[in-house]
Design an enzyme around this catalytic site. Structure first.
Site, PDB file in Angstrom:
ATOM      1  N   THR A 179      48.559  37.097   6.832  1.00 42.62           N
ATOM      2  CA  THR A 179      47.361  37.815   7.263  1.00 42.62           C
ATOM      3  C   THR A 179      47.421  38.121   8.757  1.00 42.62           C
ATOM      4  OG1 THR A 179      45.974  36.875   5.527  1.00 42.62           O
ATOM      5  CG2 THR A 179      44.855  37.637   7.518  1.00 42.62           C
ATOM      6  N   ALA A 180      47.648  37.091   9.556  1.00 43.90           N
ATOM      7  CA  ALA A 180      47.679  37.302  11.013  1.00 43.90           C
ATOM      8  C   ALA A 180      48.851  38.169  11.421  1.00 43.90           C
ATOM      9  CB  ALA A 180      47.723  35.950  11.731  1.00 43.90           C
ATOM     10  N   GLY A 213      48.512  35.103   2.223  1.00 40.42           N
ATOM     11  CA  GLY A 213      48.689  33.827   2.902  1.00 40.42           C
ATOM     12  C   GLY A 213      48.151  33.884   4.321  1.00 40.42           C
ATOM     13  N   CYS A 214      48.011  32.714   4.921  1.00 35.04           N
ATOM     14  CA  CYS A 214      47.411  32.636   6.250  1.00 35.04           C
ATOM     15  C   CYS A 214      48.309  33.289   7.301  1.00 35.04           C
ATOM     16  CB  CYS A 214      47.097  31.187   6.600  1.00 35.04           C
ATOM     17  SG  CYS A 214      48.474  30.029   6.387  1.00 35.04           S
ATOM     18  N   TYR A 215      49.582  32.874   7.359  1.00 36.99           N
ATOM     19  CA  TYR A 215      50.492  33.487   8.338  1.00 36.99           C
ATOM     20  C   TYR A 215      50.645  34.986   8.090  1.00 36.99           C
ATOM     21  CZ  TYR A 215      52.220  28.886   9.984  1.00 36.99           C
ATOM     22  OH  TYR A 215      52.352  27.627  10.516  1.00 36.99           O
TER      23      TYR A 215
END
Lengths: 351, 351, 351, 351
Positions: B170-171, B166-168
């Site tokens: 990943t970061a 997911g995007c969150y």
């Protein structure tokens, strides 16, 4: 045609970009970096710039790890040392700088693509009026060629000094020229060009006017903007140009309104636009009014028009990225044309 | 390695993208369109979608003239006709759709890169809790591999079903894993992850919540977001995750705060990050706090951290493009790894 | 004149707002809430609205603790029960709704201020053409008065049914009427009105077109917008109107370009504008091109013009808040005029 | 209580605003302009400011026609001539300026509301560390009172020198103090405060950092921001504060994460917040996560929290307008308290 193959031609051009600290300069770096026929040798900023000695990627952080070249300061000594070794120079500089220096590069055998306004106006008297300085190279001014890529292919191919069009003129002329070149417009009628640009058009600088909190939609420089004579000159028709600044970063829209001659039909208008652009891949005749969102970060110009047959009035609108089709990617189109490549070579990406 | 050369290998993968109507799907089209090892055979949308039969470029106008493929509707019949002819399928679909269908593609010999959350959580019991449905393919769930490209290279290389993060997560994980994998974090202490995403993370849809006028900065789904268990699982540490929506389009920032063990030094923290990323070109350890503006429309993750030696607290922040490193470009990294290419192959551009 | 004193007159008007779920309706609530001569008795939404039964402040969260009235559903029964007890009703409704119902309120002795387009066009034939419905109350249409507050004071004062002007027409007419009413414009010449509006002009709704990610600058409804006949009617001159949507929330700019008669001087233009607005506190003749930032969230219209004496062309620009001077605050100006108060009564604040 | 009635008390305060060129100063002008108990006598800017001699409304165009007072330059002579005639002065100045001058005004019998950081930190040693200057008025520093309006009513009522809280501390402390003052927080645990501010928080100035094109979401000054010791001091608990800048104009959000003591229940948390704010009209305990859009341009602070009973972790979030509750309107709350008025007097409007 791939980079590998072209590289073996030994035809790769040695390039310098003067004015790499600004937004258009940075876009040039990005486009030329991935261009198989260009090798960026120097990134140059103006003498005494606070950017001198910094890395390009320190100013433009998205290039970290991609292009970390140093920014060199321009000077007469720099010119003496490097100019003759170059094939091509791009100027993304103040207007007066290119007016002063472009001719010297040409004389040193370097092709010049000038993104400033230094060579756009044919009438030297317009420089003090619209640009605030006397042009020091009248001869170069008269020999330079205007480089609207879809309309001046042969002139671009056969000159060493291309005046890359301004951002507003690019979008405006792509609307106007199909009509004016086909002689469809009523003479001496009002021709209105409304332009709207994002804030990147105001450049990379510290000013209250471009402070995030201060920017809001407004007209500016109405009846006095230097792009008014440029549009009028290249459309060969007198226009009223009202530019506006709007609160977004990238992209520019020009909406033009004209009175067409009695008897002109929708079919004629359609034919004029089709004929102009059906074989031009970077100008898209789109099915609805063009949106900045579809052209931002791309080299495309999207155009749409509508004709009111009762009133014989046509409205046309063109959307471009002001830093690309309005500056850097159009300069690369001119570069491509000068190399005998397709105008759109290496420009179409899907990013 | 150029497209021409690779093409001659006959190794080009036949690819379908399911969910091409959304934003991540569109980015996938853009990235795979220019990828020398991918040939996009089908763009697919869900059955009964209003997009069925439209051209991809009608939905995503910036692709006009670049990719004008039609959008096909998925169905069992579609699967029967086309699945076995494919090499690779990307799912940019609702979670339950990929949970239902990914295994069938794998069994048909197709590699699956799943951008949905359908295979990210190892504990099947989390699906009803966080995703609202019972997972129908527990076996596939346990054999799928999580695909954080910089951390799970070998797992990605050796599976047919990659759960693209997911995007969150990943970061967040790019900040957390250098610390947790080196065992530097105090056990049972509070680990706080604050995430901030642009509105594209909320998808391409008609809703009052994403109406331009209604969007403003706020937290949402605090303590309940499905990315909280995903981050905790992959960092192997319990985190408190507070996501926020902010009024811009592209990009995501995660800022994590952790208590490090007594005696851990700045040098150890530095070594942990250096070791993790010095040879990973898409993760940049930048010199100041990362900005969305430097990663939007790029595949990069920019990371910076600071350690307070008095308090033994580290704060780290990572900026990514939520649709690229947080979705589509990371999926392509996984695709590259599965082909034996460098993870960043074809992804670094200067646009 | 303070609220306390006015209240003792027993002249406070009993008011209903129909259409309180939308943005203009919400602004009306805010303005009337603090107005000493208005008492808001009912906030009404359309029958079968999903908002029925909710609190006004649930839809418009900034009013929490300030105005927590319930939203009532309109119906014939509602009308029968409440209409006759009201002094004033504001319609911020779909056009056809006010066309259908305004007359009934007037006949029940209620003054109507209609913010919809239901009574703006004098020619009933324009309703099917521009609004898509046959007008059911032709008599009311012919007796209704257009309510551009600075220009129609007496008509507003002496009617029970005011058609509050549209947002684009308000800004456009404030530029045009000083020139047209003084007969300065060349007959049968092109009159170009370019309008640019923020997204709140598109209303509070769930649509892909107003999704935060989808909004970007573009023209729309060119040559076909229903405000074109409204501007032409009230300026008594045929105009070409090109509206644009731009990516910000509040505010609207109209820029008009006209050919003035030979011999007209700058002094005459100046006198026309001065005469029109020197005693109108809500129209400010500002010293530079007006900015949205100076009028957003205010009831002001800022106007500036420039005249090119060589070309006899004038460009004028007006900035307003589309929801206030373009809707709600102009409606309150009309309400004030109908009460014999100064038009700007209670409207000028410094927030 | 209306302006007319209060005026007859002859209690109207003669007020000067020093620092009226900035954004917080301008908001002060707006709020005090409509305040029945304040008469603005002087708008003052720093000596040698480029704003000197201009009208206030030339800098802040939305005030044209509302407040066109001239901007006077501060100097020792100015002080000698005017200070003793004032009742109240508001400082919206650089920190060091108020540190230098506030005491002089107090000694001249003028009440001081200081919106700068000049008197917020009790430990004089923090000034060189966090503000970069030695504090020249240690006595005044120790006698000044911190003015978080909902928590320090009596201190504010009984002092002549109020240190109006910073923007981030206001939002953070409104979340933290109900918990810390009820002794619910685990000692020596990590307390994380993430703040996100719009760009107006960076002030009205010409800088590349606030150029419209350069602004994007990022963290800044992490672990080093001067609001970290301010929050820690007033919450009486050590916090880790990570501020972020986000691309919008107005509004600020603080999200805090804390570990509560074993055994603390949701009911206790609820009681703590209810007790703190149920009788405080400008702090709204809202039903969902607070949004900037509901507080921008208002004096409200919206607060919401959630407690995870499994982990004993509470997350609370507070949204304010950084220029109003984070500066100007809180200063007016303090002014109201000092006059014996309700804290919210004249502040609640519906604009």
């Amino acid at each position: 045609m791939t980079k590998a193959i072209l590289d073996s031609n030994n035809s790769v051009q040695k390039v310098a970009i003067i004015g790499a600290s600004g937004y258009a300069g940075a876009e040039l770096v990005g486009l030329l970096y991935k261009h198989s026929q260009a090798h960026i040798c120097h990134l140059v900023v103006s003498e005494n710039s606070s950017s001198e000695g910094k890395l390009f990627s320190e100013l433009h952080g998205r290039f970290q790890g991609i292009c970390d070249l140093p920014l060199e300061a321009f000077s007469a000594a720099w010119f003496d040392e490097y100019a003759a070794k170059l094939d091509v120079v791009f100027f993304a500089t103040p207007h007066e700088f290119s007016a002063d220096w472009a001719q010297a590069f040409v004389e040193a055998g370097v092709k010049v693509f000038d993104l400033s306004g230094g060579f756009r106006l044919k009438d030297a008297a317009d420089y003090p009026k619209y640009y605030g300085f006397e042009h020091a190279n009248i001869d170069a001014l008269s020999s330079a060629k205007y480089g609207l890529a879809e309309w001046q292919h042969d002139e671009i191919a056969n000159t060493n000094l291309v005046a890359v069009p301004g951002c507003y003129p690019t979008a405006s002329l792509l609307c106007l020229k199909p009509l004016t070149s086909n002689n469809l417009v009523v003479e001496n009628s009002l021709v209105v060009v409304n332009g709207i640009s994002g804030v990147s058009g105001a450049g990379r600088n510290a000013s209250l006017a471009t402070n995030f909190n201060e920017v809001s939609l407004k007209a500016y420089n109405v009846l006095q903007h230097r792009h008014q004579p440029e549009i009028s000159q290249e459309a060969a028709i007198d226009v009223i140009f009202s530019p506006h600044l709007a609160p977004y970063k990238r992209g520019l829209l020009a909406t033009v309104t004209l009175q067409l001659k009695a008897g002109v039909t929708t079919a004629q208008v359609q034919q004029a636009f089709q004929q102009a652009y059906s074989d031009k891949p970077l100008v898209r005749l789109v099915a609805s009014w063009p949106e900045i969102g579809n052209v931002a970060h791309t080299p495309f110009a999207d155009v749409h028009w509508q004709f009111d047959e009762d009133k014989q009035v046509v409205v046309a609108s063109c959307a471009i990225d002001n830093l690309l089709k309005g500056a850097a990617s159009q300069a690369v189109q001119c570069f491509n044309i000068s190399l005998g490549l397709a105008s759109e070579y290496s420009l179409i990406s899907t990013c």
